[in-house]
Design a protein around this motif. Structure first.
Motif, PDB file in Angstrom:
ATOM      1  N   GLY A  55       0.815  -1.216   0.000  1.00  0.00           N
ATOM      2  CA  GLY A  55       0.000   0.000   0.000  1.00  0.00           C
ATOM      3  C   GLY A  55       0.847   1.263   0.000  1.00  0.00           C
ATOM      4  N   THR A  56       2.042   1.211   0.574  1.00  0.00           N
ATOM      5  CA  THR A  56       2.956   2.357   0.586  1.00  0.00           C
ATOM      6  C   THR A  56       4.010   2.209  -0.495  1.00  0.00           C
ATOM      7  N   ASP A  57       4.682   1.047  -0.517  1.00  0.00           N
ATOM      8  CA  ASP A  57       5.759   0.814  -1.478  1.00  0.00           C
ATOM      9  C   ASP A  57       5.280   0.098  -2.747  1.00  0.00           C
ATOM     10  N   TYR A  58       4.201  -0.636  -2.643  1.00  0.00           N
ATOM     11  CA  TYR A  58       3.676  -1.372  -3.794  1.00  0.00           C
ATOM     12  C   TYR A  58       2.194  -1.656  -3.589  1.00  0.00           C
ATOM     13  N   THR A  59       1.522  -1.966  -4.697  1.00  0.00           N
ATOM     14  CA  THR A  59       0.148  -2.462  -4.649  1.00  0.00           C
ATOM     15  C   THR A  59       0.132  -3.800  -5.370  1.00  0.00           C
ATOM     16  N   ILE A  60      -0.761  -4.649  -4.937  1.00  0.00           N
ATOM     17  CA  ILE A  60      -0.867  -5.963  -5.566  1.00  0.00           C
ATOM     18  C   ILE A  60      -2.336  -6.302  -5.777  1.00  0.00           C
ATOM     19  N   GLU A  61      -2.635  -6.772  -6.960  1.00  0.00           N
ATOM     20  CA  GLU A  61      -3.966  -7.268  -7.291  1.00  0.00           C
ATOM     21  C   GLU A  61      -3.814  -8.757  -7.586  1.00  0.00           C
ATOM     22  N   TRP A  62      -4.356  -9.559  -6.695  1.00  0.00           N
ATOM     23  CA  TRP A  62      -4.268 -11.005  -6.880  1.00  0.00           C
ATOM     24  C   TRP A  62      -5.178 -11.408  -8.028  1.00  0.00           C
ATOM     25  N   GLY A  63      -4.833 -12.482  -8.699  1.00  0.00           N
ATOM     26  CA  GLY A  63      -5.617 -12.978  -9.824  1.00  0.00           C
ATOM     27  C   GLY A  63      -6.978 -13.479  -9.394  1.00  0.00           C
ATOM     28  N   ASP A  64      -7.897 -13.519 -10.345  1.00  0.00           N
ATOM     29  CA  ASP A  64      -9.243 -14.016 -10.067  1.00  0.00           C
ATOM     30  C   ASP A  64      -9.211 -15.450  -9.575  1.00  0.00           C
ATOM     31  N   GLY A  65      -8.177 -16.181  -9.962  1.00  0.00           N
ATOM     32  CA  GLY A  65      -8.075 -17.574  -9.562  1.00  0.00           C
ATOM     33  C   GLY A  65      -7.690 -17.778  -8.105  1.00  0.00           C
ATOM     34  N   LEU A  66      -7.277 -16.690  -7.410  1.00  0.00           N
ATOM     35  CA  LEU A  66      -6.783 -16.866  -6.040  1.00  0.00           C
ATOM     36  C   LEU A  66      -7.837 -17.456  -5.115  1.00  0.00           C
ATOM     37  N   ASN A  67      -9.076 -17.130  -5.306  1.00  0.00           N
ATOM     38  CA  ASN A  67     -10.112 -17.678  -4.435  1.00  0.00           C
ATOM     39  C   ASN A  67     -10.868 -18.825  -5.071  1.00  0.00           C
ATOM     40  N   THR A  68     -10.397 -19.287  -6.217  1.00  0.00           N
ATOM     41  CA  THR A  68     -11.050 -20.423  -6.866  1.00  0.00           C
ATOM     42  C   THR A  68     -10.080 -21.590  -6.997  1.00  0.00           C
ATOM     43  N   ALA A  69      -9.094 -21.467  -7.852  1.00  0.00           N
ATOM     44  CA  ALA A  69      -8.178 -22.584  -8.084  1.00  0.00           C
ATOM     45  C   ALA A  69      -6.848 -22.419  -7.357  1.00  0.00           C
ATOM     46  N   TRP A  70      -6.416 -21.201  -7.048  1.00  0.00           N
ATOM     47  CA  TRP A  70      -5.220 -20.986  -6.226  1.00  0.00           C
ATOM     48  C   TRP A  70      -5.664 -20.881  -4.777  1.00  0.00           C
ATOM     49  N   ILE A  71      -5.034 -21.660  -3.911  1.00  0.00           N
ATOM     50  CA  ILE A  71      -5.329 -21.598  -2.476  1.00  0.00           C
ATOM     51  C   ILE A  71      -4.020 -21.394  -1.742  1.00  0.00           C
ATOM     52  N   GLN A  72      -4.010 -20.429  -0.808  1.00  0.00           N
ATOM     53  CA  GLN A  72      -2.805 -20.226  -0.017  1.00  0.00           C
ATOM     54  C   GLN A  72      -2.792 -21.224   1.136  1.00  0.00           C
ATOM     55  N   GLY A  73      -1.711 -21.999   1.195  1.00  0.00           N
ATOM     56  CA  GLY A  73      -1.550 -22.962   2.272  1.00  0.00           C
ATOM     57  C   GLY A  73      -0.979 -22.294   3.510  1.00  0.00           C
ATOM     58  N   SER A  74      -1.075 -22.962   4.630  1.00  0.00           N
ATOM     59  CA  SER A  74      -0.536 -22.410   5.878  1.00  0.00           C
ATOM     60  C   SER A  74       0.991 -22.361   5.861  1.00  0.00           C
TER      61      SER A  74
END
Length: 180
Positions: free
Chosen positions: A84-103
Motif C-alpha cells: 500500500g505504501t511501497d507497492y500495490t498488488i492485485e491477486w488474480g481471479d483464480g486466487l479464491n477459486t483454483a489458487w489456495i494459499q496454504g498455511s
C-alpha cells in the motif's frame, strides 16, 4: 511308406511348433516435469503472473511469492516493503477459486495442470509505488514455481504433505503436516 510319411509330417509339425514365436515390445518413457513462471514486466509493474507446465505429464504446482528490497549489489535487505505504501498488488481471479494459499506460505493450484497448459493468474498486477533509485535499493517481487507429477497422487502427499481427493483436487497441507 505310409508310416514314414506320417513320421515325417509329425516331425515337421513338432519342429514348426517348437520354432514358432512372436514378440511384443513394450517401451516405457519417463515423464518430464518442467515448470516456468509466465509474466509481463515493464520495469515498474509485473502483470499476468501465472504458472506454466512445460513438461510432458500432468502436474500439480505451487508458487511462492517473495517481495523484498535489494541493494545495488543484489543483496536482500532486512527492511520489508510495505504493501500500500511501497507497492500495490492485485491477486488474480483464480486466487479464491483454483489458487489456495496454504498455511506454509505457498499458493497451490488445486487442479492437475496438463502438459503445455497455463494456470490462471496468481497475480494480475503488482505495481511499485516507490521507485527511488537514489536510495540505492530496488523493490523485487520474486515468484518461484514448483511442480510435481500428478500421478501417482501420493507423490504430492509425500513431497508436500498435500492430499488429493478422488476427483483429483489438491488440498494443501496444514502447518506442521509433512512436506517442506
Amino acid at each position: 511308406m505310409l508310416a514314414l510319411a506320417v513320421v515325417g509330417v509329425a516331425i515337421t509339425g513338432v519342429v514348426a511348433w517348437l520354432t514358432a514365436s512372436s514378440s511384443l515390445i513394450n517401451e516405457f518413457g519417463l515423464g518430464q516435469v518442467d515448470t516456468s513462471v509466465e509474466e509481463t514486466f515493464d520495469g515498474t509493474a509485473k502483470s499476468d503472473v501465472k504458472a506454466k507446465n512445460n513438461g510432458t505429464v500432468p502436474i500439480y504446482v505451487r508458487a511462492q511469492v517473495n517481495i523484498y528490497w535489494q541493494d545495488a549489489n543484489g543483496n536482500q535487505l532486512w527492511e520489508e516493503p510495505v504493501k500500500g505504501t511501497d507497492y500495490t498488488i492485485e491477486w488474480g481471479d483464480g486466487l479464491n477459486t483454483a489458487w489456495i494459499q496454504g498455511s506454509d506460505g505457498f499458493y497451490y493450484w488445486t487442479q492437475p495442470l496438463a502438459a503445455g497448459a497455463e494456470a490462471e493468474n496468481l497475480i494480475d498486477e503488482l505495481t511499485w509505488k516507490t521507485v527511488d533509485p537514489s536510495n540505492g535499493r530496488t523493490l523485487v517481487c520474486d515468484v518461484s514455481i514448483q511442480g510435481i507429477q500428478a500421478d501417482p497422487a501420493n507423490a504430492v502427499n509425500e513431497a508436500w504433505g498435500a492430499t488429493v481427493t478422488e476427483d483429483g483436487m489438491l488440498t494443501p497441507a496444514q502447518q506442521g503436516q509433512g512436506g517442506e
